[in-house]
Design an enzyme around this catalytic site. Structure first.
Site, PDB file in Angstrom:
ATOM      1  N   TYR A 159      41.990  35.097  22.854  1.00  0.00           N
ATOM      2  CA  TYR A 159      41.711  36.089  23.732  1.00  0.00           C
ATOM      3  C   TYR A 159      43.147  36.805  23.595  1.00  0.00           C
ATOM      4  O   TYR A 159      44.408  36.137  23.451  1.00  0.00           O
ATOM      5  CB  TYR A 159      41.571  35.757  25.032  1.00  0.00           C
ATOM      6  CG  TYR A 159      41.512  36.838  26.247  1.00  0.00           C
ATOM      7  CD1 TYR A 159      40.766  37.757  26.161  1.00  0.00           C
ATOM      8  CD2 TYR A 159      42.645  36.755  27.122  1.00  0.00           C
ATOM      9  CE1 TYR A 159      40.688  38.851  27.356  1.00  0.00           C
ATOM     10  CE2 TYR A 159      42.754  37.850  27.982  1.00  0.00           C
ATOM     11  CZ  TYR A 159      41.622  38.764  27.981  1.00  0.00           C
ATOM     12  OH  TYR A 159      41.745  39.802  29.050  1.00  0.00           O
ATOM     13  N   ASP A 207      42.473  47.277  28.828  1.00  0.00           N
ATOM     14  CA  ASP A 207      43.023  47.973  30.112  1.00  0.00           C
ATOM     15  C   ASP A 207      41.771  48.802  30.450  1.00  0.00           C
ATOM     16  O   ASP A 207      40.678  48.643  30.432  1.00  0.00           O
ATOM     17  CB  ASP A 207      44.150  48.442  29.823  1.00  0.00           C
ATOM     18  CG  ASP A 207      45.361  47.484  30.032  1.00  0.00           C
ATOM     19  OD1 ASP A 207      45.073  46.316  30.368  1.00  0.00           O
ATOM     20  OD2 ASP A 207      46.684  47.821  29.713  1.00  0.00           O
ATOM     21  N   ASP A 259      41.972  42.392  25.369  1.00  0.00           N
ATOM     22  CA  ASP A 259      41.885  43.525  26.996  1.00  0.00           C
ATOM     23  C   ASP A 259      42.290  44.706  26.560  1.00  0.00           C
ATOM     24  O   ASP A 259      43.726  44.919  25.928  1.00  0.00           O
ATOM     25  CB  ASP A 259      42.914  42.586  27.693  1.00  0.00           C
ATOM     26  CG  ASP A 259      43.194  43.105  28.979  1.00  0.00           C
ATOM     27  OD1 ASP A 259      42.692  44.426  29.335  1.00  0.00           O
ATOM     28  OD2 ASP A 259      44.164  42.635  29.814  1.00  0.00           O
ATOM     29  N   CYS A 268      47.964  44.278  37.344  1.00  0.00           N
ATOM     30  CA  CYS A 268      47.309  42.792  37.252  1.00  0.00           C
ATOM     31  C   CYS A 268      46.186  42.626  38.270  1.00  0.00           C
ATOM     32  O   CYS A 268      46.205  43.064  39.629  1.00  0.00           O
ATOM     33  CB  CYS A 268      48.357  41.773  37.345  1.00  0.00           C
ATOM     34  SG  CYS A 268      47.671  40.362  37.572  1.00  0.00           S
ATOM     35  N   ASP A 286      52.723  44.282  34.055  1.00  0.00           N
ATOM     36  CA  ASP A 286      51.343  44.528  33.528  1.00  0.00           C
ATOM     37  C   ASP A 286      50.699  45.686  34.408  1.00  0.00           C
ATOM     38  O   ASP A 286      50.045  45.383  35.419  1.00  0.00           O
ATOM     39  CB  ASP A 286      50.285  43.390  33.495  1.00  0.00           C
ATOM     40  CG  ASP A 286      49.012  43.659  33.277  1.00  0.00           C
ATOM     41  OD1 ASP A 286      48.853  44.512  32.561  1.00  0.00           O
ATOM     42  OD2 ASP A 286      47.970  42.747  33.692  1.00  0.00           O
ATOM     43  N   ARG A 340      34.790  45.027  32.670  1.00  0.00           N
ATOM     44  CA  ARG A 340      35.397  44.365  33.493  1.00  0.00           C
ATOM     45  C   ARG A 340      35.520  45.204  34.984  1.00  0.00           C
ATOM     46  O   ARG A 340      35.663  46.206  34.820  1.00  0.00           O
ATOM     47  CB  ARG A 340      36.900  44.148  33.177  1.00  0.00           C
ATOM     48  CG  ARG A 340      37.642  43.635  34.204  1.00  0.00           C
ATOM     49  CD  ARG A 340      38.979  43.231  33.844  1.00  0.00           C
ATOM     50  NE  ARG A 340      40.020  43.465  35.046  1.00  0.00           N
ATOM     51  CZ  ARG A 340      41.329  43.122  34.871  1.00  0.00           C
ATOM     52  NH1 ARG A 340      41.840  42.583  33.849  1.00  0.00           N
ATOM     53  NH2 ARG A 340      42.072  43.506  36.088  1.00  0.00           N
ATOM     54  N   GLU A 398      36.384  40.266  37.977  1.00  0.00           N
ATOM     55  CA  GLU A 398      38.024  39.804  38.122  1.00  0.00           C
ATOM     56  C   GLU A 398      38.175  39.370  39.670  1.00  0.00           C
ATOM     57  O   GLU A 398      37.523  39.815  40.584  1.00  0.00           O
ATOM     58  CB  GLU A 398      38.991  40.783  37.847  1.00  0.00           C
ATOM     59  CG  GLU A 398      40.484  40.580  37.990  1.00  0.00           C
ATOM     60  CD  GLU A 398      40.906  39.319  37.022  1.00  0.00           C
ATOM     61  OE1 GLU A 398      40.214  38.297  37.136  1.00  0.00           O
ATOM     62  OE2 GLU A 398      41.635  39.517  36.185  1.00  0.00           O
ATOM     63  N   ASN A 432      37.618  34.311  34.443  1.00  0.00           N
ATOM     64  CA  ASN A 432      38.894  34.346  33.921  1.00  0.00           C
ATOM     65  C   ASN A 432      39.354  33.193  34.837  1.00  0.00           C
ATOM     66  O   ASN A 432      39.705  33.531  35.994  1.00  0.00           O
ATOM     67  CB  ASN A 432      39.652  35.789  34.594  1.00  0.00           C
ATOM     68  CG  ASN A 432      41.008  35.754  34.294  1.00  0.00           C
ATOM     69  OD1 ASN A 432      41.495  34.667  33.808  1.00  0.00           O
ATOM     70  ND2 ASN A 432      41.562  36.585  34.820  1.00  0.00           N
ATOM     71  N   GLU A 490      38.031  48.284  31.877  1.00  0.00           N
ATOM     72  CA  GLU A 490      37.997  47.861  33.241  1.00  0.00           C
ATOM     73  C   GLU A 490      37.699  49.267  34.200  1.00  0.00           C
ATOM     74  O   GLU A 490      38.195  50.057  33.735  1.00  0.00           O
ATOM     75  CB  GLU A 490      39.156  47.186  33.829  1.00  0.00           C
ATOM     76  CG  GLU A 490      40.523  47.669  33.612  1.00  0.00           C
ATOM     77  CD  GLU A 490      41.592  46.745  33.542  1.00  0.00           C
ATOM     78  OE1 GLU A 490      42.576  47.024  34.771  1.00  0.00           O
ATOM     79  OE2 GLU A 490      41.728  45.866  33.024  1.00  0.00           O
ATOM     80  N   HIS A 500      37.432  44.230  26.137  1.00  0.00           N
ATOM     81  CA  HIS A 500      36.864  44.750  27.628  1.00  0.00           C
ATOM     82  C   HIS A 500      37.646  45.932  28.153  1.00  0.00           C
ATOM     83  O   HIS A 500      38.840  46.283  27.877  1.00  0.00           O
ATOM     84  CB  HIS A 500      36.722  43.554  28.324  1.00  0.00           C
ATOM     85  CG  HIS A 500      38.115  43.133  28.658  1.00  0.00           C
ATOM     86  ND1 HIS A 500      38.883  43.587  29.812  1.00  0.00           N
ATOM     87  CD2 HIS A 500      38.510  41.921  28.783  1.00  0.00           C
ATOM     88  CE1 HIS A 500      39.956  42.651  29.955  1.00  0.00           C
ATOM     89  NE2 HIS A 500      39.908  41.559  29.251  1.00  0.00           N
TER      90      HIS A 500
END
Length: 304
Positions: free
Chosen positions: A51, A94, A92, A129, A65, A164, A194, A216, A121, A119
């Site tokens: 990942y 974002d 990831d 985060c 982040d 996500r 998440e 996660n 989101e 992914h």
């Protein structure tokens, strides 16, 4: 084992294997890699995938982040990591680094980087985060446009597009479930919800959503840390440990540097270091050396 300079397994083959594994009944364990060398160690440890965490890419650049990294930075690091392993790499991405057209370009760039999937989101851009308070999510309709744009741009049908949702912490689990169903209908192959808190939350989500699910297990967040076997029993298909290797490494680095600052020597840490011989083994130093010898011992015939 990868070739000396890149993986011997094609991106399509890795993507196809990842898709098949997600419906195999065996949960796929994907630790985060903050470097290509860590990705190689993940493969040698016998884990199932790698990942690439957006939080880790940002942290490695000494940034928080909060959406400061660029597509170029994430795609570049992802390409380096995918090169060093035969395992599927999930990235990831974002919010897709912008709005729907940016999400489409993100998929294109990550396909070219050789990874197995990414992914996207449903947070407001710029994101934060997922285990911090104060998150905001976009309307469902906007996230559906992100997913649709990504799916339409995908050239390799085996590339895994994961959606996500951060809605559980903002609007509640029921809203997150409804979003997940809509995201799957829009073409998402995998759903990542998440910041769920308890096993009961994971069970509720699994009971309501038919699409493969990703959990996660990040440390110091809102989620109770569950074992892969527990998540598999609940019915989850994949689990990520996004920041674990970075936190372990940085914890050791800071402790060692503090000791060196105090004592002026690293001798107390020798037994806790990766030995040079093991590093060379992981780097496959002897294979490169053999390759180099084969090339440079060649004697050119006399031109006369």
């Amino acid at each position: 084992m990868p070739g000396l300079f890149s993986s011997n397994v094609t991106p399509t083959d890795r993507r196809t294997a990842f898709r098949k594994a997600l419906t195999s009944g065996t949960i796929q364990r994907l630790p985060g890699a903050f470097s290509p060398l860590v990705a190689r160690a993940i493969q040698e440890a016998g884990l199932d995938g790698v990942y690439v965490s957006g939080a880790v890419v940002a942290a490695d650049l000494a940034l928080p982040d909060i959406g400061l990294t660029t597509l170029t930075e994430v795609a570049g690091r992802s390409r380096q990591i995918a090169r060093a392993t035969d395992l599927p790499v999930l990235v990831d991405a974002d919010t897709g680094f912008g709005e729907p057209m940016s999400a489409a370009r993100t998929v294109s760039e990550l396909e070219d980087a050789g990874v197995a999937g990414c992914h996207l989101e449903d947070q407001v851009n710029p994101k934060r985060c997922g285990h911090l308070d104060g998150k905001e999510v976009v309307p469902t309709e906007l996230m559906l446009r992100r997913i649709t744009a990504a799916v339409n741009e995908r050239r390799d049908d085996s590339f895994v597009i994961c959606a996500r949702t951060d809605a559980a912490a903002v609007e509640g689990i029921d809203s997150a479930i409804e979003r997940a169903k809509a995201y799957a209908d829009a073409g998402a192959d995998l759903i990542f919800t998440e910041a769920l808190h308890t096993p009961a939350d994971f069970e509720k989500f699994r009971a309501a959503v038919d699409t493969p699910l990703l959990a996660n297990m990040t440390e110091f967040g809102k989620t109770e840390l569950l074992s892969a076997s527990t998540l598999q029993d609940i019915g989850y298909n994949a689990v990520i440990y996004p920041v674990t290797t970075l936190r372990i490494a940085m914890g050791q680095v800071e402790a060692a540097l503090s000791d060196i600052a105090e004592t002026g020597t690293q001798t107390g840490w020798i037994d806790r270091m990766q030995h040079r011989s093991r590093l060379y083994e992981l780097l496959r130093y002897s294979e490169y050396n053999a390759f180099d010898t084969d090339v440079f011992t060649y004697t050119r015939p006399d031109d006369n």
